[in-house]
Design a protein around this motif. Structure first.
Motif, short mmCIF file in Angstrom:
data_model
loop_
_atom_site.label_atom_id
_atom_site.label_comp_id
_atom_site.label_asym_id
_atom_site.label_seq_id
_atom_site.Cartn_x
_atom_site.Cartn_y
_atom_site.Cartn_z
N PRO A 192 7.80 7.88 -2.50
CA PRO A 192 7.94 6.45 -2.82
C PRO A 192 6.67 5.91 -3.48
O PRO A 192 5.55 6.27 -3.10
CB PRO A 192 8.17 5.80 -1.45
N PHE A 193 6.85 5.07 -4.48
CA PHE A 193 5.72 4.42 -5.13
C PHE A 193 5.18 3.31 -4.24
O PHE A 193 5.93 2.48 -3.75
CB PHE A 193 6.14 3.84 -6.48
N ASN A 194 3.88 3.30 -4.02
CA ASN A 194 3.22 2.27 -3.21
C ASN A 194 2.15 1.62 -4.07
O ASN A 194 1.15 2.25 -4.41
CB ASN A 194 2.60 2.90 -1.97
N PRO A 195 2.31 0.34 -4.45
CA PRO A 195 1.32 -0.32 -5.31
C PRO A 195 -0.07 -0.39 -4.70
O PRO A 195 -1.05 -0.59 -5.42
CB PRO A 195 1.91 -1.72 -5.52
N GLU A 196 -0.18 -0.22 -3.36
CA GLU A 196 -1.50 -0.22 -2.72
C GLU A 196 -2.35 0.95 -3.20
O GLU A 196 -3.58 0.91 -3.11
CB GLU A 196 -1.34 -0.14 -1.20
N TYR A 197 -1.72 1.99 -3.71
CA TYR A 197 -2.43 3.17 -4.16
C TYR A 197 -2.84 3.09 -5.64
O TYR A 197 -3.41 4.04 -6.17
CB TYR A 197 -1.57 4.43 -3.93
N VAL A 198 -2.56 1.99 -6.27
CA VAL A 198 -2.92 1.79 -7.68
C VAL A 198 -4.11 0.84 -7.76
O VAL A 198 -4.07 -0.26 -7.18
CB VAL A 198 -1.74 1.23 -8.49
N PHE A 199 -5.16 1.25 -8.50
CA PHE A 199 -6.40 0.48 -8.58
C PHE A 199 -6.70 0.11 -10.04
O PHE A 199 -6.41 0.88 -10.96
CB PHE A 199 -7.56 1.29 -8.00
N PRO A 200 -7.26 -1.08 -10.25
CA PRO A 200 -7.58 -1.50 -11.63
C PRO A 200 -8.69 -0.65 -12.23
O PRO A 200 -9.51 -0.06 -11.52
CB PRO A 200 -8.04 -2.95 -11.45
N GLY A 201 -8.72 -0.57 -13.54
CA GLY A 201 -9.75 0.20 -14.24
C GLY A 201 -9.92 -0.27 -15.66
O GLY A 201 -9.06 -0.96 -16.21
N GLN A 202 -11.04 0.13 -16.27
CA GLN A 202 -11.34 -0.23 -17.66
C GLN A 202 -11.82 0.97 -18.47
O GLN A 202 -12.62 0.84 -19.38
CB GLN A 202 -12.40 -1.34 -17.70
N PHE A 203 -11.37 2.19 -18.09
CA PHE A 203 -11.83 3.40 -18.75
C PHE A 203 -13.36 3.55 -18.62
O PHE A 203 -14.05 3.83 -19.59
CB PHE A 203 -11.44 3.43 -20.23
N SER A 204 -13.89 3.35 -17.41
CA SER A 204 -15.34 3.46 -17.21
C SER A 204 -15.64 4.10 -15.87
O SER A 204 -14.82 4.05 -14.94
CB SER A 204 -15.99 2.07 -17.27
N GLN A 205 -16.82 4.71 -15.74
CA GLN A 205 -17.22 5.33 -14.49
C GLN A 205 -17.35 4.29 -13.38
O GLN A 205 -17.04 4.57 -12.22
CB GLN A 205 -18.55 6.07 -14.68
N TRP A 206 -17.83 3.13 -13.72
CA TRP A 206 -17.99 2.07 -12.71
C TRP A 206 -16.66 1.75 -12.05
O TRP A 206 -16.59 1.55 -10.84
CB TRP A 206 -18.57 0.81 -13.36
N CYS A 207 -15.59 1.70 -12.85
CA CYS A 207 -14.26 1.40 -12.29
C CYS A 207 -13.80 2.50 -11.35
O CYS A 207 -13.17 2.23 -10.32
CB CYS A 207 -13.25 1.20 -13.41
N GLY A 208 -14.09 3.76 -11.68
CA GLY A 208 -13.73 4.85 -10.79
C GLY A 208 -14.45 4.74 -9.46
O GLY A 208 -13.85 4.92 -8.38
N SER A 209 -15.75 4.45 -9.52
CA SER A 209 -16.53 4.28 -8.30
C SER A 209 -16.01 3.10 -7.48
O SER A 209 -15.87 3.19 -6.25
CB SER A 209 -18.01 4.05 -8.67
N SER A 210 -15.69 2.00 -8.15
CA SER A 210 -15.17 0.82 -7.46
C SER A 210 -13.82 1.12 -6.79
O SER A 210 -13.54 0.62 -5.69
CB SER A 210 -15.01 -0.33 -8.47
N ALA A 211 -13.00 1.94 -7.45
CA ALA A 211 -11.69 2.29 -6.88
C ALA A 211 -11.85 3.05 -5.57
O ALA A 211 -11.13 2.80 -4.59
CB ALA A 211 -10.88 3.10 -7.88
N VAL A 212 -12.80 3.99 -5.51
CA VAL A 212 -13.03 4.75 -4.28
C VAL A 212 -13.49 3.81 -3.16
O VAL A 212 -13.03 3.93 -2.00
CB VAL A 212 -14.07 5.86 -4.52
#
Length: 733
Positions: A167-187
């Motif tokens: 099942p798709f759970n929107p809680e598992y989707v995180f915003p991003g801007q194609f940048s390393q900072w966004c990946g770190s923020s997602a974690v």
């Protein structure tokens, strides 16, 4: 029907040294070379440059004015990263309806587009995490909201979950801007804000993924043991990162090749799809839990020969034609199946194949996968070989042969690049020391061939364009450079804005002499755009050489402009813009040297004095007196020819050096000047008359001595005329 001329494609992209765009460009350039098509790339942005919008405007204006283009490829998906979408759409809407266009990496309604199949690429990555590694709790780091490719990758993630019953759970989707900072923020969001249980993170691009890897490492979360990670794009950093990043590889070269092929078909009237997709490939590496690449049996392969042929066909389809691939496969399989197997014979044959292959400057990196394919074929079909272990041992030695040639090529390439870097540093250093436009033209013609660049053309605007200027005038006034052994150095007053758009208008540039692949760059310094430069594309030179040359040329032009301004200020009268005393004599002596070689013309000197300036100053003030002097100088300019040398040598004193066929014509010139003043005064611009007294004398010879004597004689004639006017009461009007 045979065409009368070569086709000419334009390509608009942003950064010349962006790796992905450069691969697309290579695909386009090699297709154009194979099809004998002219190519001009318009480069609209540079590293560390915030003038992107202005430079994009310049490139589009050039394209709009270019009647020689037969088609245009827009790298739209990359351009919109750096410019407002509304601004980009405005330009696209102005593209002439007759010009066929292909958009790359961005679907534009009503326009043919070439796109990567982002949905299937992301689907393959997430499907692999589920099926190969048993992952169930997979987070997803998005790209920018509303970005077409980012939304498609999210759709691929959702589809993989759905197909695999998760099942798709929107809680598992995180915003991003194609940048390393966004990946770190997602974690941080996964663990600190949402408290999720995560066993894998799929990312919409590799920069997001590297940010995720860095933050997981900071938290002592093991990858891939505890959390698997995948990316998208196969960034150069992906393979060398520890752990190496499993990612979706876009075939940018193929995207470029397909875009050129589709454009060619459109121009030739063939039916084309509006949306053309190029399939990506999921590359398994350490970050998802894979140690080696998975081996897939191809089609209905029922023998080692068929399997290896399948593998080689997939690997070498760009490097070799089908007959070459079949011959290569048959030769290797024959040596492998020899009874008894002779390792030395096989390795000698393999070595010859490598040297022949390398002679064509082909990609040796493919041979690592080729040997892996041979090894897999031996494992899959052991019954066809008498001594499989001996063959596998030989393949290990073959791998060493490949790596030895690769190492030598890398060392040789580095030596060549170092030599080129030395040339480049020396050339750019020399350019930075040039403060004269003519010297710059000579330096380019002398030095650029050392970098295998046989053409360079610079177009300088009449007036530099300021950043964010409204309705900028990009009229090119000066062109300098060279094309082969022909130098280009000329000025023109009637060229249309961005006249570089039509190469056929440029004197001494034989555009059809050979097939051309050119790069078009706007030239700027700080907040000023000064002109444009065209250089030939050569894949053998460093890609960043173009940026260094652009910066050096821009700096040299700016330096020449500043020196010219200083020189102009030193010889120019501030009020009228005419030559001052120093400037007049400097140019007059130079003209005399020219006139000395001519027997057709007689040099004349005219001394002029403005009538009644003191009365104007006393009656109306010195500001009005300055206006009268400016009006006086304007009338003189209009009465005389452009080549006549005019100077203001005192408050109300002016002197002219001209040339006429005979002395009678000298009198006609004086009468023309007086008539111009009468015409000006009839228009009633002032409550006083602007008038002059003139003394005109011909030189006996074109020498400094005669010139000095003529100046004194002209002054005497002038004085005599003023005295006559005073007697008649005319000089105070």
């Amino acid at each position: 029907m045979e065409r009368e001329k070569r086709l000419h494609f334009g390509v608009l992209f942003s950064h010349v040294d962006n790796q992905n765009q450069y691969q697309i460009w290579n695909g386009i350039a090699e297709y154009a070379e194979a099809m004998d098509i002219h190519l001009t790339a318009y480069v609209s942005a540079y590293v560390n440059n915030d003038n992107f919008t202005s430079n994009l405007d310049t490139c589009f204006e050039t394209i709009f004015n270019n009647k020689s283009l037969d088609g245009l490829i827009l790298l739209s998906g990359f351009i919109i990263y750096s410019v407002e979408r509304e601004r980009f759409d405005e330009h696209v809407a102005r593209i002439p309806a007759w010009l066929p266009v292909v958009s790359v990496s961005l679907a534009i309604p009503g326009m043919t587009s070439v796109l990567v199949d982002n949905v299937s690429g992301m689907y393959d990555a997430v499907d692999h995490l589920i099926k190969a590694h048993g992952k169930k709790n997979i987070a997803f780091v998005k790209g920018p909201d509303g970005h077409g490719e980012a939304e498609e990758r999210l759709a691929g993630y959702k589809r993989a979950l759905e197909v695999n019953g998760i099942p798709f759970n929107p809680e598992y989707v995180f915003p991003g801007q194609f940048s390393q900072w966004c990946g770190s923020s997602a974690v941080n969001g996964m663990y600190d804000t949402r408290n999720l249980i995560v066993d894998a993170v799929a990312n919409s691009n590799d920069q997001n993924a590297i940010g995720v890897l860095n933050e997981l490492k900071n938290r002592n979360v093991l990858v891939p043991t505890e959390v698997a990670v995948t990316g998208f794009d196969d960034d150069p950093a992906a393979e060398v990162y520890i752990p190496s990043l499993s990612t979706v590889r876009q075939d940018f070269y193929e995207i470029g090749r397909v875009s050129a092929e589709v454009l060619y078909d459109k121009i030739n009237g063939k039916q084309t799809e509006e949306l053309n997709y190029v399939a990506p490939a999921f590359i398994t590496r350490q970050s998802c839990g894979c140690i080696v690449k998975e081996t897939t049996r191809g089609g209905d392969s029922d023998s080692m020969h068929a399997y290896v042929l399948y593998c080689f066909s997939r690997l070498f389809h760009r490097e070799m034609n089908p007959n070459e691939i079949e011959s290569l496969t048959a030769d290797l399989i024959h040596k492998i199946k020899n009874t008894p197997f002779r390792k030395g014979v096989f390795l000698n044959s393999f070595n010859e194949i490598l040297f022949t292959y390398n002679h064509q400057n082909r990609d040796l990196n493919l041979w690592d996968d080729a040997i892996a394919g041979l090894s897999a074929g031996i494992e899959l079909y052991p019954d066809e070989i008498e001594s499989p272990h001996s063959v596998l041992s030989a393949l290990i030695s073959a791998t060493a042969l490949v790596h030895d040639i690769k190492r030598k090529k890398e060392i040789s390439a580095e030596v060549e690049l170092n030599g080129m870097r030395v040339h480049l540093r020396r050339i750019t250093s020399q350019l930075l020391l040039i403060f004269d436009i003519n010297s710059l033209a000579d330096a380019l013609a002398k030095s650029l061939p050392e970098l295998y660049l046989n053409t360079a053309m610079i177009g300088l605007y009449k007036i530099p364009v300021k950043k964010d200027a409204e309705n900028p005038d990009r009229a090119i006034e000066t062109m300098i450079g060279f094309d082969g052994d022909k130098k280009i150095n000329m000025k023109h007053n009637t060229w249309n804005p961005i006249s570089f758009s039509d190469f056929s208008t440029i004197d001494h540039f034989d555009y059809e002499r050979e097939r051309r692949t050119l790069l078009f760059f706007p030239l700027f310094f700080d907040d000023e755009e000064m002109g444009v430069i065209i250089l030939p594309f050569n894949p053998q030179i460093l890609v960043d050489a173009y940026e260094l040359l652009r910066v050096s040329v821009s700096t040299a032009i700016k330096g020449a402009e500043l020196v010219s301004k200083i020189q102009t200020l030193s010889i120019t009268d501030e009020l009228t813009g005419m030559l001052n005393r120093r400037g007049f004599f400097q140019f007059a002596y130079s003209r005399l040297m020219h006139l000395k070689r001519s027997t057709e013309n007689v040099p004349i000197v005219m001394f002029m004095d403005m009538d009644g300036l003191k009365t104007i100053n006393d009656t109306y003030g010195h500001n009005e007196g300055d206006k009268a002097i400016m009006a006086f100088s304007k009338v003189i300019r209009e009465a005389l020819r452009e080549e006549d040398i005019i100077g203001r040598v005192g408050g109300d004193e002016f002197v002219v050096l001209s040339s006429v066929k005979n002395q009678e014509q000298g009198a006609q010139v004086v009468n023309r000047i007086r008539a111009k003043f009468d015409e000006y005064n009839r228009q009633g611009f002032h409550p006083y008359h602007v008038a002059c007294s003139v003394g005109c004398v011909a030189l006996e010879e074109s020498t400094r001595e005669c010139f000095s004597a003529a100046m004194l004689n002209a002054d005497a004639v002038l004085y005599k005329e003023k005295m006559e006017k005073k007697k008649k009461g005319l000089s105070r009007r």
